[in-house]
Design an enzyme around this catalytic site. Structure first.
Site, mmCIF file in Angstrom:
data_model
loop_
_atom_site.group_PDB
_atom_site.id
_atom_site.type_symbol
_atom_site.label_atom_id
_atom_site.label_comp_id
_atom_site.label_asym_id
_atom_site.label_seq_id
_atom_site.Cartn_x
_atom_site.Cartn_y
_atom_site.Cartn_z
ATOM 1 N N ASN A 9 88.755 75.429 165.301
ATOM 2 C CA ASN A 9 88.617 76.861 165.602
ATOM 3 C C ASN A 9 88.911 77.609 164.311
ATOM 4 O OD1 ASN A 9 88.769 79.498 166.432
ATOM 5 N ND2 ASN A 9 90.652 79.240 167.636
ATOM 6 N N TRP A 10 87.854 78.137 163.721
ATOM 7 C CA TRP A 10 88.019 78.758 162.403
ATOM 8 C C TRP A 10 88.563 80.174 162.459
ATOM 9 C CZ3 TRP A 10 83.247 77.192 158.960
ATOM 10 C CH2 TRP A 10 83.381 75.827 158.633
ATOM 11 N N LYS A 11 88.557 80.777 163.634
ATOM 12 C CA LYS A 11 89.015 82.166 163.774
ATOM 13 C C LYS A 11 88.215 83.054 162.793
ATOM 14 C CE LYS A 11 93.298 80.158 165.309
ATOM 15 N NZ LYS A 11 94.743 80.199 165.460
ATOM 16 N N HIS A 97 91.578 82.171 174.367
ATOM 17 C CA HIS A 97 92.534 81.829 173.306
ATOM 18 C C HIS A 97 93.709 82.810 173.347
ATOM 19 C CE1 HIS A 97 94.273 81.169 169.374
ATOM 20 N NE2 HIS A 97 93.684 79.985 169.403
ATOM 21 N N GLU A 99 95.156 84.352 171.117
ATOM 22 C CA GLU A 99 94.948 85.559 170.296
ATOM 23 C C GLU A 99 94.076 86.566 171.045
ATOM 24 O OE1 GLU A 99 93.599 83.372 166.883
ATOM 25 O OE2 GLU A 99 95.615 82.526 166.713
ATOM 26 N N GLU A 169 97.611 75.093 174.298
ATOM 27 C CA GLU A 169 98.061 75.600 173.005
ATOM 28 C C GLU A 169 99.344 76.400 173.194
ATOM 29 O OE1 GLU A 169 94.543 75.744 170.053
ATOM 30 O OE2 GLU A 169 94.751 77.698 170.958
ATOM 31 N N GLY A 175 99.685 78.335 164.279
ATOM 32 C CA GLY A 175 99.775 78.943 162.951
ATOM 33 C C GLY A 175 101.195 79.037 162.416
ATOM 34 N N SER A 215 99.168 73.798 165.228
ATOM 35 C CA SER A 215 99.593 73.134 163.990
ATOM 36 C C SER A 215 99.267 71.636 163.948
ATOM 37 C CB SER A 215 101.093 73.374 163.744
ATOM 38 O OG SER A 215 101.340 74.765 163.611
ATOM 39 N N GLY A 236 93.256 74.843 164.191
ATOM 40 C CA GLY A 236 92.966 76.049 163.420
ATOM 41 C C GLY A 236 92.991 75.741 161.934
ATOM 42 N N GLY A 237 94.107 76.077 161.288
ATOM 43 C CA GLY A 237 94.232 75.972 159.835
ATOM 44 C C GLY A 237 93.711 74.683 159.223
HETATM 45 P P1 13P Z 1 96.659 76.192 164.042
HETATM 46 O O1 13P Z 1 96.116 74.787 164.056
HETATM 47 O O2 13P Z 1 96.365 76.930 162.777
HETATM 48 O O3 13P Z 1 98.088 76.234 164.464
HETATM 49 O O4 13P Z 1 95.843 76.999 165.173
HETATM 50 C C1 13P Z 1 95.730 76.466 166.449
HETATM 51 C C2 13P Z 1 94.748 77.249 167.213
HETATM 52 O O5 13P Z 1 94.993 78.392 167.566
HETATM 53 C C3 13P Z 1 93.470 76.625 167.540
HETATM 54 O O6 13P Z 1 92.776 77.367 168.478
#
Ligand code: 13P
Length: 255
Positions: A9-11, A97, A99, A169, A175, A215, A236-237
């Protein structure tokens, strides 16, 4: 045996040039990587989806969107419909999500509406659930998860488990560099699977893929994937970097 999903998930990250370079690299990685069990999914920003589908055409790489509208069409400035995603042959779409829940006030009932639109178009929903730090510290993790599941699946008396994946999640792990321990993640994943068994049946519960997110990185993915109810990661990251994404794919293949 359920597949293993390595979903990125690149956001709101990367330029178009960086996006294209990543996918060209991933296509080249896949010329020598063949796996029947690993499903690779990457969800770049909407605006890159069309070009990304062009670059990855004819490969096993699946492309997902990060969100969709619950509306079919009309005066909804800035929104993207499920039909538009279908028009680009997008295979997956993240919904709910944390967010989106936090910054765009999405609710479980809205998430259900989005899921049903996706299902109608044959796009697999990646449905996110998870508790905040305050909720975990108040020992409310299971009740929060249960409330989210009840809300999202409210009134759905039959289920086709090929139409969605669940992503657990924990908000405190997103993050932050803090990962749930494999034990913490496994107990929630098992709780989720048991919930589906109680509400539907064992066959449905056993067929549902439950991804962990928060993470995930090359150094911790192996032990997370070794848990019986963890069927992959929503990352994500660590999915932004081609080397780290492909490393996670290779580790998953060894599981
Ligand atoms: P991180 O892997 O950066 O913690 O993000 C997780 C995430 O929100 C994937 O949707």
């Amino acid at each position: 045996m359920r597949p293993i999903y390595i979903a990125g998930n690149w956001k709101m990250n990367k330029s178009i040039a960086e996006n294209n370079a990543f996918f060209e690299g991933l296509v080249s990685f896949n010329t020598s990587f063949n796996s029947k069990r690993i499903v690779q999914i990457v969800c770049p920003p909407y605006i890159y989806l069309e070009k990304t589908k062009e670059i990855t055409k004819g490969t096993n790489i699946c492309i997902g969107a990060q969100n969709c509208s619950e509306q079919d069409n009309g005066a909804f400035t800035g929104e993207i419909s499920v039909e538009m995603l279908k028009g680009l042959n997008i295979e997956y779409c993240i919904v709910g999500h944390s967010e989106r829940r936090q910054f765009f006030f999405e609710t479980d009932s809205l998430i259900q509406q989005k899921y049903l639109k996706l299902k109608a178009q044959g796009i697999t929903a990646i449905i996110c659930i998870g508790e905040t730090l305050a909720e975990r510290e108040a020992n409310r993790t299971f009740s929060v998860i249960e409330t989210q599941l009840e809300g999202i699946f409210d009134g759905l008396y039959t289920l086709d488990n090929n139409t969605f994946l669940i992503a657990y999640e924990p908000v405190w792990a997103i993050g932050t560099g803090k990962t749930a321990s494999p034990e913490q993640a496994q107990e929630v994943h098992q709780f989720i699977r048991n919930w589906f068994e109680k509400k539907y049946n064992k066959e449905i519960a056993n067929g549902i893929a439950i991804l962990y997110g928060g993470s995930v990185k090359p150094s911790n993915i192996k032990e997370l994937l070794s848990c019986p109810d963890i069927d992959g990661g929503l990352i994500g990251g660590a999915s932004l970097d081609l080397k780290s994404y492909t490393e996670m794919v290779s580790i998953a293949e060894g599981e």
